[in-house]
Design an enzyme around this catalytic site. Structure first.
Site, PDB file in Angstrom:
ATOM      1  N   THR A 193       0.839  -1.189   0.000  1.00 12.14           N
ATOM      2  CA  THR A 193       0.000   0.000   0.000  1.00 12.14           C
ATOM      3  C   THR A 193       0.876   1.242   0.000  1.00 12.14           C
ATOM      4  O   THR A 193       2.043   1.203   0.400  1.00 12.14           O
ATOM      5  CB  THR A 193      -0.917   0.045   1.225  1.00 12.14           C
ATOM      6  OG1 THR A 193      -0.107   0.119   2.414  1.00 12.14           O
ATOM      7  CG2 THR A 193      -1.794  -1.184   1.299  1.00 12.14           C
ATOM      8  N   GLU A 195      -6.942  -3.269   0.135  1.00 13.56           N
ATOM      9  CA  GLU A 195      -7.214  -4.419   0.995  1.00 13.56           C
ATOM     10  C   GLU A 195      -8.491  -5.176   0.627  1.00 13.56           C
ATOM     11  O   GLU A 195      -8.801  -6.198   1.245  1.00 13.56           O
ATOM     12  CB  GLU A 195      -7.321  -3.958   2.458  1.00 13.56           C
ATOM     13  CG  GLU A 195      -6.027  -3.417   3.036  1.00 13.56           C
ATOM     14  CD  GLU A 195      -5.801  -1.926   2.751  1.00 13.56           C
ATOM     15  OE1 GLU A 195      -4.900  -1.337   3.372  1.00 13.56           O
ATOM     16  OE2 GLU A 195      -6.523  -1.352   1.902  1.00 13.56           O
ATOM     17  N   LYS A 236     -13.580  19.215  11.114  1.00 15.73           N
ATOM     18  CA  LYS A 236     -14.474  19.662  12.184  1.00 15.73           C
ATOM     19  C   LYS A 236     -14.237  21.145  12.420  1.00 15.73           C
ATOM     20  O   LYS A 236     -13.181  21.549  12.898  1.00 15.73           O
ATOM     21  CB  LYS A 236     -14.242  18.870  13.468  1.00 15.73           C
ATOM     22  CG  LYS A 236     -15.318  19.172  14.525  1.00 15.73           C
ATOM     23  CD  LYS A 236     -15.249  18.243  15.713  1.00 15.73           C
ATOM     24  CE  LYS A 236     -16.410  18.507  16.658  1.00 15.73           C
ATOM     25  NZ  LYS A 236     -16.396  17.615  17.837  1.00 15.73           N
ATOM     26  N   TRP A 248     -19.314  19.049  11.282  1.00 15.99           N
ATOM     27  CA  TRP A 248     -18.463  18.213  10.446  1.00 15.99           C
ATOM     28  C   TRP A 248     -18.635  18.630   8.998  1.00 15.99           C
ATOM     29  O   TRP A 248     -19.752  18.717   8.501  1.00 15.99           O
ATOM     30  CB  TRP A 248     -18.817  16.740  10.604  1.00 15.99           C
ATOM     31  CG  TRP A 248     -18.491  16.178  11.955  1.00 15.99           C
ATOM     32  CD1 TRP A 248     -19.357  15.935  12.969  1.00 15.99           C
ATOM     33  CD2 TRP A 248     -17.205  15.808  12.450  1.00 15.99           C
ATOM     34  NE1 TRP A 248     -18.702  15.441  14.063  1.00 15.99           N
ATOM     35  CE2 TRP A 248     -17.365  15.353  13.764  1.00 15.99           C
ATOM     36  CE3 TRP A 248     -15.926  15.822  11.897  1.00 15.99           C
ATOM     37  CZ2 TRP A 248     -16.315  14.907  14.544  1.00 15.99           C
ATOM     38  CZ3 TRP A 248     -14.865  15.370  12.679  1.00 15.99           C
ATOM     39  CH2 TRP A 248     -15.058  14.931  13.978  1.00 15.99           C
TER      40      TRP A 248
END
Length: 549
Positions: free
Chosen positions: A188, A335, A445, A450
């Protein structure tokens, strides 16, 4: 309790799900189908099978055995496709090296994977020479010279790829073995710490091919794959096995075009000369294809493109549709095989307008078969499918990676509670369509609210004159965090920060976004380019670092 199991007769063959089985139908029905490298070299599927045998014979002569790791450093080529099959079919492990990593990162991955043999393109020989003194397991090197002379080097070279192939026998008996045998591994490209190794078994790869093909082949029309398609990957073959699509293309018997190194002008040229109808890429490459086609006056209509890796903005989707392309999102991770959902328009779907259609095509989509796809809160409870309640995507499937290579703690964190945690925050509507709101680490935030960086990016990208943008959260004493936007303008555009803010404020007034999502004037930076990771994703970690410098 006595188990209710079927006891096979002694002569019954227990069919293991091995990569070699993907060739059965392809060879028996599509043996004359064509594989071409850049339009310069062509051979049939039958010849492809012969070359798989030759490569296995070459590697067998270098003492490659069950469990040996063989690394490949090449551009997208017929040789890479041969490696996809020959190496794992021997019971060895294919390691697809990310050639866009730094030399030190490649050194780490080669050592961590215990690669004993490397097939390396001449372009990467100097890099391999640079690190060879620190390579712990390397025994043999095969140089790929693309018909040219092998450059002088100090590596333990056993020969040039094609020269060795000519001398090798095509008759190689690929044995049966446990379908759980490790077939392929890669690393990765996380922005923190060392790269993490992801491994897939033969069973994983075959199940992923079956699941994805089932979804892609099921629609009657639109966002689909069929046996008359001509396939060309534009996702590097080192990255998650090119999303597993080369295995599907061979399994279905599709004409396959391998483009070599990605040059936009060559890609659209191959699209035209070879009749390519199906590809997949990241949004950055799609943007380059559109620009190259415009520059050369080429028609892209009818080209089906799966877009993944990062979010496709509505503006980019609209531009592709204007060119007659059939673009849609594929979602997954390194994954997850990787494809676990597709944004295919539902059967009989008739959008009320283009904006709704674009929104659907840019969504995360609906799960493919064999995927237990949940969106959960912090207590692992499913959130309502109302298109509003947010939660993390967690998954189960027969083709997800079971563990990171040699990293037990990270593996347990990935699989906490028995589900693979994606770190992606999403909502799901009553129609089953999923829409990712943001990555957990990228949610901003600010002002007690959010803010989705993806949502702000899509709105900025829709502003006339904007070619590309990225939004990150940066520290702010008063608000905790504030969004900062990095904007790339189109070549003929001229705008200022207030123009961006004015466009965003219109969305505040219509309640599309919060006022806290609008960056301050000094938080809108016009840049020449947006930094990307080695697989074409926006490098938000680097942008956050730049923002606070």
């Amino acid at each position: 309790m006595q188990e209710n199991l079927i006891t096979p007769t002694p002569s019954a063959y227990t069919f293991p799900l091995l990569i070699k089985q993907l060739l059965l139908n392809a060879l028996s029905i599509h043996g004359d189908q064509q594989i071409t490298y850049r339009g310069e070299r062509r051979y049939s599927f039958r010849q492809f099978r012969e070359r798989i045998g030759q490569l296995a014979s070459v590697l067998d002569g270098l003492d490659v055995r069950h469990g040996t790791t063989v690394a490949v450093m090449d551009w997208d080529s017929h040789r890479y496709l041969e490696s996809y099959f020959a190496i794992p079919m021997m019971g060895a492990t294919l390691f697809t090296v990310n050639v866009r990593l730094s030399a030190q990162q490649i050194l780490y991955t080669l050592n961590d994977s215990k690669a004993e043999v490397v097939l390396v393109h001449a372009d990467f020989v100097p890099m391999l020479e640079e690190i060879q003194a620190d390579l712990k397991s390397l025994r043999h090197v095969i140089v790929i010279a693309d018909g040219e002379a092998v450059p002088a080097n100090t590596l333990p070279v056993d020969g040039e790829y094609e020269a060795l192939m000519v001398q090798a026998s095509a008759e190689f008996d690929f044995p049966d073995f446990d379908e759980r045998t490790k077939a392929a591994t890669f690393y990765t490209t996380g922005t923190t710490g060392d790269p993490k190794g992801v491994a897939y078994s033969h069973r994983d790869i075959v199940m992923h091919a079956m699941s994805t093909a089932m979804s892609l082949c099921s629609p009657r029309e639109g966002q689909r794959l069929h046996r008359e398609d001509v396939y060309m990957p534009i996702t590097p073959m080192f990255h998650v096995l090119a999303w597993g699509m080369p295995y599907i293309a061979i399994m279905l018997g599709l004409k396959t075009v391998l483009p070599g190194r990605y040059v936009p002008e060559r890609l659209v040229g191959l699209r035209e000369s070879e009749g390519v109808t199906f590809s997949h890429c990241v949004p950055t490459i799609l943007q380059m294809l559109l620009q190259a086609a415009d520059a050369q006056g080429m028609d892209l209509s009818g080209w089906k493109l799966m877009i993944g890796g990062s979010a496709m903005s509505p503006a980019l989707c609209e531009a592709a549709l204007e060119h007659g392309m059939d673009v849609f999102t594929a979602y997954g991770m390194s994954e997850t095989g990787p494809i676990v959902s597709l944004a295919q328009l539902p059967p009989g779907y008739r959008p009320k307008d283009r904006q709704e259609e674009v929104r659907m095509r840019c969504a995360t989509g609906r799960p493919v078969p064999f995927v237990d796809f949940r969106i959960v809160d912090g207590n692992m409870n499913d959130v309502p499918h109302d298109g509003k309640q947010q939660g993390e995507i967690v998954l189960r499937s027969p083709f997800l990676t079971k563990a990171y290579v040699g990293k037990p703690q990270a593996s347990e964190e990935l699989w906490a509670g028995g589900y693979l945690h994606t770190q992606d925050i999403a909502v799901r509507g009553q129609d089953g369509f999923v829409r990712i709101v943001d990555r957990i680490k990228d949610v901003i935030k600010t002002g007690g609210e959010w803010v989705s960086s993806i949502e702000v990016e899509s709105l900025i990208a829709s502003v006339p004159g904007v070619q590309e943008c990225a939004v990150v959260g940066v520290p702010d004493e008063k608000w905790g965090e504030r969004p900062m936007a990095f904007v790339v303008q189109k070549p003929d555009a001229s705008m200022g920060a207030e123009g961006i803010r004015h466009a965003l404020m219109a969305h505040v007034e219509s309640n599309r976004i919060s006022k806290y999502a609008v960056p301050a004037p000094d938080r809108i930076a016009f840049v020449a380019e947006i930094p990307k990771t080695s697989v074409g994703k926006i490098n938000k970690k680097l942008l956050r670092e730049r923002a606070v410098q």
